[in-house]
Scaffold this active site. Structure first.
Site, PDB file in Angstrom:
ATOM      1  N   HIS A  89       0.827  -1.207   0.000  1.00 46.91           N
ATOM      2  CA  HIS A  89       0.000   0.000   0.000  1.00 46.91           C
ATOM      3  C   HIS A  89       0.860   1.255   0.000  1.00 46.91           C
ATOM      4  O   HIS A  89       0.417   2.327  -0.385  1.00 46.91           O
ATOM      5  CB  HIS A  89      -0.924   0.041   1.220  1.00 46.91           C
ATOM      6  CG  HIS A  89      -1.803  -1.157   1.331  1.00 46.91           C
ATOM      7  ND1 HIS A  89      -2.808  -1.421   0.427  1.00 46.91           N
ATOM      8  CD2 HIS A  89      -1.807  -2.182   2.211  1.00 46.91           C
ATOM      9  CE1 HIS A  89      -3.396  -2.561   0.765  1.00 46.91           C
ATOM     10  NE2 HIS A  89      -2.811  -3.042   1.837  1.00 46.91           N
ATOM     11  N   HIS A 114       5.843   6.707   6.420  1.00 46.73           N
ATOM     12  CA  HIS A 114       5.443   6.220   5.100  1.00 46.73           C
ATOM     13  C   HIS A 114       4.876   7.370   4.296  1.00 46.73           C
ATOM     14  O   HIS A 114       4.696   8.477   4.828  1.00 46.73           O
ATOM     15  CB  HIS A 114       4.424   5.077   5.243  1.00 46.73           C
ATOM     16  CG  HIS A 114       3.166   5.533   5.921  1.00 46.73           C
ATOM     17  ND1 HIS A 114       2.958   5.389   7.276  1.00 46.73           N
ATOM     18  CD2 HIS A 114       2.063   6.168   5.442  1.00 46.73           C
ATOM     19  CE1 HIS A 114       1.770   5.902   7.588  1.00 46.73           C
ATOM     20  NE2 HIS A 114       1.216   6.385   6.491  1.00 46.73           N
ATOM     21  N   HIS A 116       2.259   9.027   1.028  1.00 46.33           N
ATOM     22  CA  HIS A 116       1.042   8.949   0.209  1.00 46.33           C
ATOM     23  C   HIS A 116       1.210   9.830  -1.024  1.00 46.33           C
ATOM     24  O   HIS A 116       1.780  10.914  -0.944  1.00 46.33           O
ATOM     25  CB  HIS A 116      -0.177   9.437   1.004  1.00 46.33           C
ATOM     26  CG  HIS A 116      -0.474   8.592   2.207  1.00 46.33           C
ATOM     27  ND1 HIS A 116      -1.244   7.455   2.145  1.00 46.33           N
ATOM     28  CD2 HIS A 116      -0.091   8.714   3.490  1.00 46.33           C
ATOM     29  CE1 HIS A 116      -1.327   6.914   3.352  1.00 46.33           C
ATOM     30  NE2 HIS A 116      -0.628   7.666   4.194  1.00 46.33           N
ATOM     31  N   GLU A 120      -3.102  13.160   1.392  1.00 45.32           N
ATOM     32  CA  GLU A 120      -4.429  12.724   1.842  1.00 45.32           C
ATOM     33  C   GLU A 120      -5.214  13.915   2.381  1.00 45.32           C
ATOM     34  O   GLU A 120      -6.391  14.090   2.082  1.00 45.32           O
ATOM     35  CB  GLU A 120      -4.280  11.657   2.927  1.00 45.32           C
ATOM     36  CG  GLU A 120      -3.599  10.403   2.404  1.00 45.32           C
ATOM     37  CD  GLU A 120      -3.913   9.184   3.238  1.00 45.32           C
ATOM     38  OE1 GLU A 120      -3.519   9.158   4.415  1.00 45.32           O
ATOM     39  OE2 GLU A 120      -4.561   8.265   2.708  1.00 45.32           O
ATOM     40  N   HIS A 133       3.765  10.660   6.582  1.00 46.87           N
ATOM     41  CA  HIS A 133       3.202  10.417   7.912  1.00 46.87           C
ATOM     42  C   HIS A 133       4.257   9.840   8.843  1.00 46.87           C
ATOM     43  O   HIS A 133       4.807   8.773   8.566  1.00 46.87           O
ATOM     44  CB  HIS A 133       2.013   9.445   7.830  1.00 46.87           C
ATOM     45  CG  HIS A 133       0.781  10.085   7.281  1.00 46.87           C
ATOM     46  ND1 HIS A 133      -0.247   9.368   6.706  1.00 46.87           N
ATOM     47  CD2 HIS A 133       0.407  11.396   7.233  1.00 46.87           C
ATOM     48  CE1 HIS A 133      -1.206  10.220   6.317  1.00 46.87           C
ATOM     49  NE2 HIS A 133      -0.823  11.448   6.629  1.00 46.87           N
ATOM     50  N   THR A 201      -5.737   6.256   8.298  1.00 50.81           N
ATOM     51  CA  THR A 201      -6.318   6.502   6.970  1.00 50.81           C
ATOM     52  C   THR A 201      -6.327   5.224   6.126  1.00 50.81           C
ATOM     53  O   THR A 201      -6.615   5.277   4.941  1.00 50.81           O
ATOM     54  CB  THR A 201      -5.545   7.608   6.219  1.00 50.81           C
ATOM     55  OG1 THR A 201      -4.214   7.143   5.949  1.00 50.81           O
ATOM     56  CG2 THR A 201      -5.505   8.895   7.027  1.00 50.81           C
TER      57      THR A 201
HETATM   58 ZN   LIG Z   1      -0.469   7.416   6.162  1.00 47.91          ZN
END
Ligand SMILES: [Zn+2]
Length: 252
Positions: A89, A114, A116, A120, A133, A201
């Site tokens: 992911h 990590h 995104h 987000e 994050h 999330t």
């Molecule tokens: Zn995250």
């Protein structure tokens, strides 16, 4: 210990393992049920908490935040070797808790960071190129504190480079490297933030996560963004309703 007490201890340990699972899913991520970003209606796929009232991410409407002087995020970070996983992911770097953040006189252990693509959280309806994050956890209560940074196109970032160049060839297998990184080199000097109570999330979307979104973005190059995007070109959950929550803005 007799046979019954051994069974009893086993049941208690199992209960602890199951109980702690929901809080630390973002850290451990045992993917029992497959989920993806193409169909983010995860509440219909066995993750009921994803339909809860205090979900993340949200759109930060800057004209309606409550502007106050809030405690500082005091990062107590030092260099550590990269342990990295492509968990299917996102790309995630794990740490065993040698780094900490102190907030409001409470200490939270740094667990992992990590990325995104795109961001987000939105700022007045607009997404940033990426979002980072930093996940921390209160060792006694298990409560999570996540610090989010907007990554935007600009000059190349050397820490991001170190992380990208260690992208594991195999998914879902943590790789230990000899590359050392120091998160201090990444963080902007101005750590004023927006904050609200939200959730993970990603499934199971566990609620009660203290979310901080730092106002000053971090610059990364477009080549670095493209490198991430080549693996994950859409791993951002859509924004969730704010409902009755208040969003605070640290202004001093
Ligand atoms: Zn995250």
């Amino acid at each position: 210990m007799n046979q019954f007490s051994i069974i009893k201890v086993f049941i208690i340990m199992l209960a602890i393992a199951v109980g702690s699972c929901s809080k630390t899913e973002d850290i451990v991520k045992p993917d029992v049920i497959h989920w993806n970003y193409e169909h983010p209606d995860w509440q219909t796929q066995g993750f009921s908490e994803c339909a809860g009232p205090i979900q993340s991410p949200v759109d930060i409407q800057t004209n309606s935040t409550i502007k106050v002087d809030l405690p500082n995020l005091d990062f107590n970070y030092s260099a550590f070797p990269i342990k990295i996983i492509d968990n299917g992911h996102t790309l995630q770097v794990n740490n065993n808790g040698t780094n900490r953040v102190v907030y409001n006189k409470k200490t939270y252990d740094f667990k992992q960071f990590h990325f995104h693509y795109h961001s987000e959280h939105l700022l007045d309806g607009v997404a940033s190129d990426m979002e980072l994050h930093l996940v921390h956890q209160d060792p006694s209560s298990g409560a999570l504190l996540v610090v989010g940074y907007f990554l935007k196109k600009g000059v190349a970032n050397s820490l991001f480079e170190s992380v990208l160049s260690n992208w594991p060839k195999q998914k879902e297998t943590e790789v230990s490297t000899t590359t050392s990184i120091d998160l201090n080199s990444l963080l902007p000097s101005d750590n004023r933030y927006y904050t609200y109570m939200g959730s993970l999330t990603t499934p199971p979307c566990s609620q009660g996560v203290m979310f901080f979104i730092v106002k000053t973005p971090i610059e990364v190059s477009s080549a670095q963004i493209d490198q991430f995007k080549a693996h994950y070109d859409h791993n951002a959950r859509p924004v969730q309703p704010l409902n009755s929550r208040l969003l605070y803005e640290d202004i001093l």
